[in-house]
Design an enzyme around this catalytic site. Structure first.
Site, PDB file in Angstrom:
ATOM      1  N   ILE A  42      20.041  32.475  -3.128  1.00 18.18           N
ATOM      2  CA  ILE A  42      19.123  31.499  -3.713  1.00 18.18           C
ATOM      3  C   ILE A  42      18.607  31.976  -5.057  1.00 18.18           C
ATOM      4  O   ILE A  42      18.493  31.212  -6.009  1.00 18.18           O
ATOM      5  CB  ILE A  42      17.940  31.234  -2.748  1.00 18.18           C
ATOM      6  CG1 ILE A  42      18.438  30.543  -1.477  1.00 18.18           C
ATOM      7  CG2 ILE A  42      16.864  30.393  -3.427  1.00 18.18           C
ATOM      8  CD1 ILE A  42      19.031  29.172  -1.711  1.00 18.18           C
ATOM      9  N   LYS A  52      13.652  30.405 -14.466  1.00 20.45           N
ATOM     10  CA  LYS A  52      13.172  31.072 -15.681  1.00 20.45           C
ATOM     11  C   LYS A  52      13.808  30.451 -16.926  1.00 20.45           C
ATOM     12  O   LYS A  52      13.178  30.381 -17.983  1.00 20.45           O
ATOM     13  CB  LYS A  52      13.459  32.569 -15.626  1.00 20.45           C
ATOM     14  CG  LYS A  52      12.860  33.274 -14.427  1.00 20.45           C
ATOM     15  CD  LYS A  52      11.394  32.915 -14.202  1.00 20.45           C
ATOM     16  CE  LYS A  52      10.937  33.242 -12.803  1.00 20.45           C
ATOM     17  NZ  LYS A  52      11.348  32.286 -11.772  1.00 20.45           N
ATOM     18  N   SER A 186       0.319  25.686  -4.100  1.00 24.97           N
ATOM     19  CA  SER A 186       0.004  26.365  -5.362  1.00 24.97           C
ATOM     20  C   SER A 186       0.347  27.849  -5.314  1.00 24.97           C
ATOM     21  O   SER A 186      -0.295  28.665  -5.983  1.00 24.97           O
ATOM     22  CB  SER A 186      -1.480  26.203  -5.697  1.00 24.97           C
ATOM     23  OG  SER A 186      -2.280  27.003  -4.839  1.00 24.97           O
ATOM     24  N   GLY A 190       5.220  26.597  -6.483  1.00 27.69           N
ATOM     25  CA  GLY A 190       4.531  25.374  -6.873  1.00 27.69           C
ATOM     26  C   GLY A 190       3.952  25.451  -8.264  1.00 27.69           C
ATOM     27  O   GLY A 190       4.081  24.517  -9.063  1.00 27.69           O
ATOM     28  N   GLU A 192       4.865  27.426 -10.759  1.00 23.24           N
ATOM     29  CA  GLU A 192       5.907  27.476 -11.796  1.00 23.24           C
ATOM     30  C   GLU A 192       6.456  26.094 -12.094  1.00 23.24           C
ATOM     31  O   GLU A 192       6.647  25.730 -13.271  1.00 23.24           O
ATOM     32  CB  GLU A 192       7.029  28.427 -11.373  1.00 23.24           C
ATOM     33  CG  GLU A 192       6.633  29.887 -11.472  1.00 23.24           C
ATOM     34  CD  GLU A 192       7.753  30.854 -11.135  1.00 23.24           C
ATOM     35  OE1 GLU A 192       7.499  32.065 -11.152  1.00 23.24           O
ATOM     36  OE2 GLU A 192       8.893  30.389 -10.879  1.00 23.24           O
ATOM     37  N   GLU A 208      -3.635  21.799  -3.078  1.00 23.28           N
ATOM     38  CA  GLU A 208      -3.605  23.046  -2.317  1.00 23.28           C
ATOM     39  C   GLU A 208      -4.547  22.949  -1.126  1.00 23.28           C
ATOM     40  O   GLU A 208      -5.715  22.594  -1.282  1.00 23.28           O
ATOM     41  CB  GLU A 208      -3.992  24.225  -3.212  1.00 23.28           C
ATOM     42  CG  GLU A 208      -4.192  25.551  -2.501  1.00 23.28           C
ATOM     43  CD  GLU A 208      -2.971  26.013  -1.729  1.00 23.28           C
ATOM     44  OE1 GLU A 208      -3.118  26.278  -0.512  1.00 23.28           O
ATOM     45  OE2 GLU A 208      -1.881  26.107  -2.321  1.00 23.28           O
ATOM     46  N   ALA A 273       6.175  22.392  -2.059  1.00 19.80           N
ATOM     47  CA  ALA A 273       6.290  23.844  -2.239  1.00 19.80           C
ATOM     48  C   ALA A 273       5.311  24.516  -1.288  1.00 19.80           C
ATOM     49  O   ALA A 273       4.347  25.149  -1.701  1.00 19.80           O
ATOM     50  CB  ALA A 273       6.009  24.227  -3.685  1.00 19.80           C
ATOM     51  N   HIS A 448       0.288  50.952 -30.557  1.00 18.03           N
ATOM     52  CA  HIS A 448      -0.501  49.918 -31.248  1.00 18.03           C
ATOM     53  C   HIS A 448       0.324  49.342 -32.397  1.00 18.03           C
ATOM     54  O   HIS A 448       0.970  50.080 -33.126  1.00 18.03           O
ATOM     55  CB  HIS A 448      -1.790  50.533 -31.801  1.00 18.03           C
ATOM     56  CG  HIS A 448      -2.595  49.579 -32.624  1.00 18.03           C
ATOM     57  ND1 HIS A 448      -3.424  48.631 -32.065  1.00 18.03           N
ATOM     58  CD2 HIS A 448      -2.690  49.415 -33.973  1.00 18.03           C
ATOM     59  CE1 HIS A 448      -4.007  47.936 -33.020  1.00 18.03           C
ATOM     60  NE2 HIS A 448      -3.574  48.399 -34.198  1.00 18.03           N
TER      61      HIS A 448
END
Length: 469
Positions: A42, A52, A186, A190, A192, A208, A273, A448
């Site tokens: 999956i 993504k 949520s 969900g 995403e 939710e 979801a 930095h």
């Protein structure tokens, strides 16, 4: 005729199964993988990777509509949904085909079909492989790893129908962009999808049942994320209860009770979801000592089940339901089988990531769980708005939170929300794996300008030494 006798048979070719098989082969084991559908599971085909790719497209869409902040302008900004989806599928296909190559390179035999335990033959386990009515193939091995993963949970009245009510699969390949979308659940999946569709221009409502979103995350981080999502125009209802869904005239009518009030939503699509269930069916577990609790196989810290020479990894073996957890379990399991000196799995060191905008990432105990476990704690926080790189990137919305044991300085947990925090969390994962205390973290030099400096400052804040806020 194909060889049918092995040292190890892995049932399932997802990120747990194929990684376990490759590592076993590297350690000199004659190894086979049985996969009934797609190598990569999956995750590569319908989960981690293609989502993504979609989320990346939605981030670009967001940037294009906010070019003025960076001194640019553009007219007639639009997207081709078909191309967005095709790119996502192409990325998934590329990586999934790569898994087949890796298995071949590592001399792992691959069998196509459904596999099930089929008793013992002397000191060997028998595994039966079935495929589309063809004669069964009988395999034997010293050890078997179950890595069959999980599937989306369905609840009565919210069964995906492929048209109006979507599971994650339909949500990844929309034929058209819904104008109004309702997401039930949520958790990471969900949120995403809610983030993707909101950033592509849809009106999104999240429902939710719990009293807060992202319920496994630190409460403070979840509250921060909720404010960010609502600022983007997302509606979120917690402590909510769904009524009976009605599909008519190309829409779905959804009655919702939340906060003592009733409201009816009319949307184009609903995404379910609401969790996952383990794929324990058809594995031949009947009559064995494999223990199944709430659809998941019970294992010890080396992935052993109650049945001799039978192991389980990944989503099948319970939370956290994450690809990298499955891969790690697979490696630990086979290294233990090979006689290596390996550490037992510490599931609290598995990081969790949600790739929404903003991203959420965490490892270890939340503040509430640390207190519940009896720790006296020190907590440090640092906001992105105090970080030069985050401001320069145009990403000042975020924060880092760390939780330490007051007596020992042990890093109990780290919780991040903001741009690219899924890339930053590994710093704290390494720190926990090395049993680092606050002293080592405070004396580490962070480059930095980077957003990672917020990780340093949060640690300093826990010990009243923060510099830039």
């Amino acid at each position: 005729m194909a060889d049918t006798s092995f040292d190890l048979i892995v049932i399932g070719g997802g990120p747990g199964g194929y990684v376990a098989a490759i590592r076993a082969s590297q350690l000199g084991m004659k190894t086979a993988v049985v996969e009934r559908e797609h190598l990569g599971g999956i995750c590569l085909n319908w989960g981690c990777i293609p989502t993504k790719a979609l989320l990346r497209s939605s981030e670009i869409n967001h940037l294009l509509h906010n070019l003025g902040e960076f001194g640019f302008s553009a007219d007639n900004i639009r997207f081709d949904l078909d191309k967005v989806v095709k790119r996502s599928r192409a990325v998934a296909k590329q990586l999934a085909s790569g898994v087949g190559h890796l298995l071949k390179k590592n001399k792992v035999a691959v069998f196509d079909g459904n596999a099930a335990l089929d008793g013992v033959e002397g000191s060997l386990r028998r595994v039966k492989v079935s495929k589309d009515g063809s004669p069964d193939t009988a395999l034997t091995a010293k050890n078997v790893i179950l890595a069959t993963g999980a599937r989306a949970r369905t609840i009565p009245g919210l069964e995906p129908d492929g048209e109006f009510i979507w599971s994650y699969r339909e949500a990844m390949v929309p034929k058209s962009m819904p104008k109004r979308l309702l997401v039930v659940g949520s958790g990471a999946i969900g949120i995403e999808f809610a983030s993707f569709y909101r950033n592509m221009g849809a009106e999104v409502t999240v429902i939710e049942v719990a009293d807060r979103i992202l319920p496994v995350e630190d409460e403070e981080i979840g509250a921060f994320a909720r404010k960010a999502f609502e600022k983007q125009g997302m509606r979120i209802l917690t402590g909510a209860k769904l009524g009976t869904l009605v599909k008519e005239n190309g829409t779905v009518t959804v009655p919702v009770e939340a906060g003592g009030k009733s409201e009816t939503f009319i949307v184009d699509r609903v995404i379910s979801a609401v969790g996952i269930v383990g794929n324990v069916e058809g594995l031949g577990l009947e009559g064995t000592r494999v223990v199944v609790e709430k659809t998941h196989v019970t294992i010890d810290p080396f992935c052993a089940t109650g049945e001799p020479n039978v192991y389980a990894i990944g989503d099948l073996a319970g939370a956290p339901w994450l690809a990298h957890k499955a891969s790690h379990e697979g490696v630990v399991c086979v290294e233990k089988l090979a006689g290596k000196d390996v550490h037992p799995i510490d599931w609290s060191n598995i990081p969790g990531c949600t790739y929404s905008r903003p991203q959420i990432a965490s490892v270890g105990l939340t503040e509430a769980r640390a207190k519940a476990a009896g720790h006296e704690i020190r907590v440090g926080r640092f906001p992105f708005v105090g970080n030069g790189k985050a401001i320069a990137m145009g990403e000042p919305e975020g924060m880092v939170k760390v939780v330490f044991d007051r007596a020992s300085g042990e890093l109990l947990g780290a919780h991040l929300v903001g741009a690219e925090v899924t890339e930053m969390i590994q710093g704290y994962v390494i720190a926990r794996t090395l049993e680092t205390t606050e002293q080592e973290l405070m004396h580490s030099v962070f480059p930095h300008p980077t957003v990672s400096e917020t990780m340093h400052e949060a640690v300093l804040d826990a010990y009243d030494q923060v510099i830039h806020f």
